[in-house]
Scaffold this motif. Structure first.
Motif, PDB file in Angstrom:
ATOM      1  N   GLY A   1      76.004  26.726  32.169  1.00 41.81           N
ATOM      2  CA  GLY A   1      77.445  26.496  32.262  1.00 41.81           C
ATOM      3  C   GLY A   1      78.156  27.538  33.102  1.00 41.81           C
ATOM      4  N   ARG A   2      79.438  27.678  32.838  1.00 37.15           N
ATOM      5  CA  ARG A   2      80.342  28.498  33.639  1.00 37.15           C
ATOM      6  C   ARG A   2      79.795  29.894  33.963  1.00 37.15           C
ATOM      7  NH1 ARG A   2      85.625  27.042  33.879  1.00 37.15           N
ATOM      8  NH2 ARG A   2      86.354  29.186  33.858  1.00 37.15           N
ATOM      9  N   VAL A   3      80.180  30.361  35.149  1.00 40.83           N
ATOM     10  CA  VAL A   3      79.926  31.747  35.524  1.00 40.83           C
ATOM     11  C   VAL A   3      80.848  32.601  34.645  1.00 40.83           C
ATOM     12  CG1 VAL A   3      80.230  33.431  37.390  1.00 40.83           C
ATOM     13  CG2 VAL A   3      79.238  31.183  37.878  1.00 40.83           C
ATOM     14  N   GLU A   4      80.282  33.627  34.012  1.00 41.81           N
ATOM     15  CA  GLU A   4      81.064  34.440  33.079  1.00 41.81           C
ATOM     16  C   GLU A   4      82.043  35.386  33.768  1.00 41.81           C
ATOM     17  OE1 GLU A   4      78.212  36.473  30.610  1.00 41.81           O
ATOM     18  OE2 GLU A   4      77.975  34.715  29.317  1.00 41.81           O
ATOM     19  N   TRP A   5      81.628  35.965  34.901  1.00 41.70           N
ATOM     20  CA  TRP A   5      82.439  36.994  35.544  1.00 41.70           C
ATOM     21  C   TRP A   5      81.877  37.244  36.933  1.00 41.70           C
ATOM     22  CZ3 TRP A   5      87.001  38.219  33.821  1.00 41.70           C
ATOM     23  CH2 TRP A   5      87.661  39.339  34.307  1.00 41.70           C
ATOM     24  N   ASN A   6      82.481  38.177  37.642  1.00 41.67           N
ATOM     25  CA  ASN A   6      81.957  38.600  38.941  1.00 41.67           C
ATOM     26  C   ASN A   6      80.550  39.177  38.763  1.00 41.67           C
ATOM     27  OD1 ASN A   6      84.497  38.155  40.346  1.00 41.67           O
ATOM     28  ND2 ASN A   6      85.247  39.937  39.228  1.00 41.67           N
ATOM     29  N   PHE A   7      79.756  39.049  39.798  1.00 43.37           N
ATOM     30  CA  PHE A   7      78.409  39.610  39.872  1.00 43.37           C
ATOM     31  C   PHE A   7      77.405  38.910  38.959  1.00 43.37           C
ATOM     32  CE2 PHE A   7      81.097  42.688  41.869  1.00 43.37           C
ATOM     33  CZ  PHE A   7      80.373  43.037  42.994  1.00 43.37           C
ATOM     34  N   GLU A   8      77.611  37.606  38.731  1.00 40.86           N
ATOM     35  CA  GLU A   8      76.564  36.803  38.100  1.00 40.86           C
ATOM     36  C   GLU A   8      75.527  36.526  39.185  1.00 40.86           C
ATOM     37  OE1 GLU A   8      76.152  33.289  34.872  1.00 40.86           O
ATOM     38  OE2 GLU A   8      77.820  34.682  34.940  1.00 40.86           O
ATOM     39  N   LYS A   9      74.254  36.580  38.809  1.00 48.09           N
ATOM     40  CA  LYS A   9      73.178  36.514  39.794  1.00 48.09           C
ATOM     41  C   LYS A   9      72.271  35.308  39.547  1.00 48.09           C
ATOM     42  CE  LYS A   9      73.527  41.291  38.899  1.00 48.09           C
ATOM     43  NZ  LYS A   9      74.577  40.900  37.994  1.00 48.09           N
ATOM     44  N   PHE A  10      71.905  34.629  40.643  1.00 50.56           N
ATOM     45  CA  PHE A  10      71.003  33.488  40.585  1.00 50.56           C
ATOM     46  C   PHE A  10      69.880  33.745  41.586  1.00 50.56           C
ATOM     47  CE2 PHE A  10      75.143  31.951  39.293  1.00 50.56           C
ATOM     48  CZ  PHE A  10      74.870  31.124  38.210  1.00 50.56           C
ATOM     49  N   LEU A  11      68.667  33.875  41.095  1.00 52.52           N
ATOM     50  CA  LEU A  11      67.507  34.083  41.953  1.00 52.52           C
ATOM     51  C   LEU A  11      66.916  32.712  42.281  1.00 52.52           C
ATOM     52  CD1 LEU A  11      65.672  36.265  43.243  1.00 52.52           C
ATOM     53  CD2 LEU A  11      64.219  36.039  41.201  1.00 52.52           C
ATOM     54  N   VAL A  12      66.919  32.374  43.571  1.00 51.56           N
ATOM     55  CA  VAL A  12      66.475  31.049  44.022  1.00 51.56           C
ATOM     56  C   VAL A  12      65.198  31.199  44.838  1.00 51.56           C
ATOM     57  CG1 VAL A  12      67.118  28.963  45.288  1.00 51.56           C
ATOM     58  CG2 VAL A  12      68.896  30.294  44.108  1.00 51.56           C
ATOM     59  N   GLY A  13      64.162  30.510  44.383  1.00 51.51           N
ATOM     60  CA  GLY A  13      62.890  30.531  45.091  1.00 51.51           C
ATOM     61  C   GLY A  13      62.882  29.539  46.240  1.00 51.51           C
ATOM     62  N   PRO A  14      61.901  29.638  47.124  1.00 53.78           N
ATOM     63  CA  PRO A  14      61.798  28.715  48.250  1.00 53.78           C
ATOM     64  C   PRO A  14      61.678  27.255  47.813  1.00 53.78           C
ATOM     65  CG  PRO A  14      60.266  30.533  48.530  1.00 53.78           C
ATOM     66  CD  PRO A  14      60.851  30.663  47.155  1.00 53.78           C
ATOM     67  N   ASP A  15      61.165  27.042  46.598  1.00 55.47           N
ATOM     68  CA  ASP A  15      61.002  25.687  46.071  1.00 55.47           C
ATOM     69  C   ASP A  15      62.256  25.188  45.352  1.00 55.47           C
ATOM     70  OD1 ASP A  15      60.994  27.317  43.829  1.00 55.47           O
ATOM     71  OD2 ASP A  15      59.123  26.522  43.011  1.00 55.47           O
ATOM     72  N   GLY A  16      63.313  25.997  45.346  1.00 54.63           N
ATOM     73  CA  GLY A  16      64.557  25.611  44.684  1.00 54.63           C
ATOM     74  C   GLY A  16      64.625  25.989  43.215  1.00 54.63           C
ATOM     75  N   SER A  17      63.579  26.641  42.698  1.00 51.48           N
ATOM     76  CA  SER A  17      63.614  27.107  41.310  1.00 51.48           C
ATOM     77  C   SER A  17      64.689  28.187  41.176  1.00 51.48           C
ATOM     78  CB  SER A  17      62.249  27.653  40.890  1.00 51.48           C
ATOM     79  OG  SER A  17      61.896  28.761  41.708  1.00 51.48           O
ATOM     80  N   VAL A  18      65.313  28.255  39.997  1.00 46.35           N
ATOM     81  CA  VAL A  18      66.428  29.180  39.795  1.00 46.35           C
ATOM     82  C   VAL A  18      66.234  29.961  38.499  1.00 46.35           C
ATOM     83  CG1 VAL A  18      68.944  29.409  39.517  1.00 46.35           C
ATOM     84  CG2 VAL A  18      68.008  27.590  40.965  1.00 46.35           C
ATOM     85  N   GLN A  19      66.511  31.258  38.565  1.00 42.81           N
ATOM     86  CA  GLN A  19      66.600  32.107  37.381  1.00 42.81           C
ATOM     87  C   GLN A  19      67.990  32.721  37.378  1.00 42.81           C
ATOM     88  OE1 GLN A  19      63.051  34.634  36.483  1.00 42.81           O
ATOM     89  NE2 GLN A  19      62.410  33.887  38.500  1.00 42.81           N
ATOM     90  N   ARG A  20      68.591  32.816  36.203  1.00 43.77           N
ATOM     91  CA  ARG A  20      69.981  33.254  36.096  1.00 43.77           C
ATOM     92  C   ARG A  20      70.077  34.571  35.339  1.00 43.77           C
ATOM     93  NH1 ARG A  20      74.680  29.159  34.099  1.00 43.77           N
ATOM     94  NH2 ARG A  20      76.456  30.505  34.553  1.00 43.77           N
ATOM     95  N   PHE A  21      70.899  35.470  35.873  1.00 46.75           N
ATOM     96  CA  PHE A  21      71.134  36.775  35.265  1.00 46.75           C
ATOM     97  C   PHE A  21      72.638  37.013  35.180  1.00 46.75           C
ATOM     98  CE2 PHE A  21      67.134  36.796  37.559  1.00 46.75           C
ATOM     99  CZ  PHE A  21      66.253  37.210  36.578  1.00 46.75           C
ATOM    100  N   ARG A  22      73.087  37.419  34.022  1.00 45.20           N
ATOM    101  CA  ARG A  22      74.519  37.584  33.769  1.00 45.20           C
ATOM    102  C   ARG A  22      75.091  38.829  34.453  1.00 45.20           C
ATOM    103  NH1 ARG A  22      76.751  32.760  32.199  1.00 45.20           N
ATOM    104  NH2 ARG A  22      75.282  31.708  30.847  1.00 45.20           N
ATOM    105  N   PRO A  23      76.425  38.880  34.566  1.00 49.73           N
ATOM    106  CA  PRO A  23      77.081  39.936  35.332  1.00 49.73           C
ATOM    107  C   PRO A  23      76.743  41.367  34.923  1.00 49.73           C
ATOM    108  CG  PRO A  23      78.633  38.187  34.895  1.00 49.73           C
ATOM    109  CD  PRO A  23      77.387  37.867  34.111  1.00 49.73           C
ATOM    110  N   LYS A  24      76.622  41.627  33.642  1.00 51.04           N
ATOM    111  CA  LYS A  24      76.400  43.015  33.213  1.00 51.04           C
ATOM    112  C   LYS A  24      74.967  43.483  33.431  1.00 51.04           C
ATOM    113  CE  LYS A  24      80.287  43.387  30.119  1.00 51.04           C
ATOM    114  NZ  LYS A  24      80.766  43.646  28.763  1.00 51.04           N
TER     115      LYS A  24
ATOM    116  N   PRO B   1      64.986  46.097  35.203  1.00 48.93           N
ATOM    117  CA  PRO B   1      63.558  45.757  35.292  1.00 48.93           C
ATOM    118  C   PRO B   1      63.274  44.255  35.291  1.00 48.93           C
ATOM    119  CG  PRO B   1      63.889  47.556  33.736  1.00 48.93           C
ATOM    120  CD  PRO B   1      65.258  47.070  34.141  1.00 48.93           C
ATOM    121  N   GLU B   2      64.022  43.485  34.500  1.00 50.20           N
ATOM    122  CA  GLU B   2      63.752  42.042  34.444  1.00 50.20           C
ATOM    123  C   GLU B   2      64.131  41.341  35.744  1.00 50.20           C
ATOM    124  OE1 GLU B   2      67.720  42.750  32.281  1.00 50.20           O
ATOM    125  OE2 GLU B   2      65.782  43.750  32.379  1.00 50.20           O
ATOM    126  N   ILE B   3      65.146  41.844  36.446  1.00 51.16           N
ATOM    127  CA  ILE B   3      65.525  41.245  37.731  1.00 51.16           C
ATOM    128  C   ILE B   3      64.522  41.644  38.809  1.00 51.16           C
ATOM    129  CG2 ILE B   3      67.283  41.144  39.546  1.00 51.16           C
ATOM    130  CD1 ILE B   3      69.415  41.350  37.338  1.00 51.16           C
TER     131      ILE B   3
END
Length: 167
Positions: free
Chosen positions: A123-146, A152-154
């Motif tokens: 759902g909604r982006v919580e705040w500035n600096f929300e991160k989405f890691l997108v692979g070449p295949d279109g896969s996505v991992q989401r990391f919150r602003p803080k 280490p996980e990113i």
């Protein structure tokens, strides 16, 4: 929402040219909504370090200025680019301003926000600096602003995505 594959959704870069994530070839990209006047703005430093550490391995940070959170990105594109360059030495692409939430959210963010974070929340982006890691295949991992960009996980997710991209 659009039926266009995630990496083919068009957006506008800072120069006004049309781009897609596919324009970055098979790069792994970290899409981040950024702001110059936010308590999290110092994350630019870690984002730039990730760009320097992994840029030559097929990785790019891609910033999207957003003024939806208490007007923390009020400047023109020229002002934003100047700030990024002079304050944090940003070398990664910073694109045209977008909306990340609501009915006028950019199509790229409408697609990205369908992805859940580690806690299972999409759902909604919580705040500035929300991160989405997108692979070449279109896969996505989401990391919150803080979550700092150098958490280490990113970093592990970036490294895993780079290995997967080479297969």
């Amino acid at each position: 929402m659009t039926d266009i594959p995630l990496r083919q959704i068009p957006f506008v870069d800072a120069a006004g040219d049309r781009k897609t994530l596919d324009d970055y070839g098979s790069d792994v990209v970290l899409v981040v909504n950024v702001a110059s006047k936010c308590g999290l703005t110092p994350q630019y430093e870690q984002l730039e370090q990730l760009q320097r550490d992994y840029g030559d391995r097929g990785f790019s940070v891609i910033g999207f200025p957003c003024n939806q959170f208490f007007g923390q990105e009020p400047g023109s594109m020229e002002q934003i680019l100047e700030f990024c360059s002079t304050t944090y030495g940003v070398s990664f692409p910073v694109n045209d301003k977008v909306k990340v939430n609501g009915k006028h959210a950019h199509e790229l963010y409408k697609a990205l926000t369908q992805t859940a974070d580690a806690a299972g929340k999409a759902g909604r982006v919580e705040w500035n600096f929300e991160k989405f890691l997108v692979g070449p295949d279109g896969s996505v991992q989401r990391f919150r602003p803080k979550q700092r960009p150098d958490a280490p996980e990113i970093v592990a997710a970036i490294e895993d995505a780079l290995v997967a991209a080479r297969r």
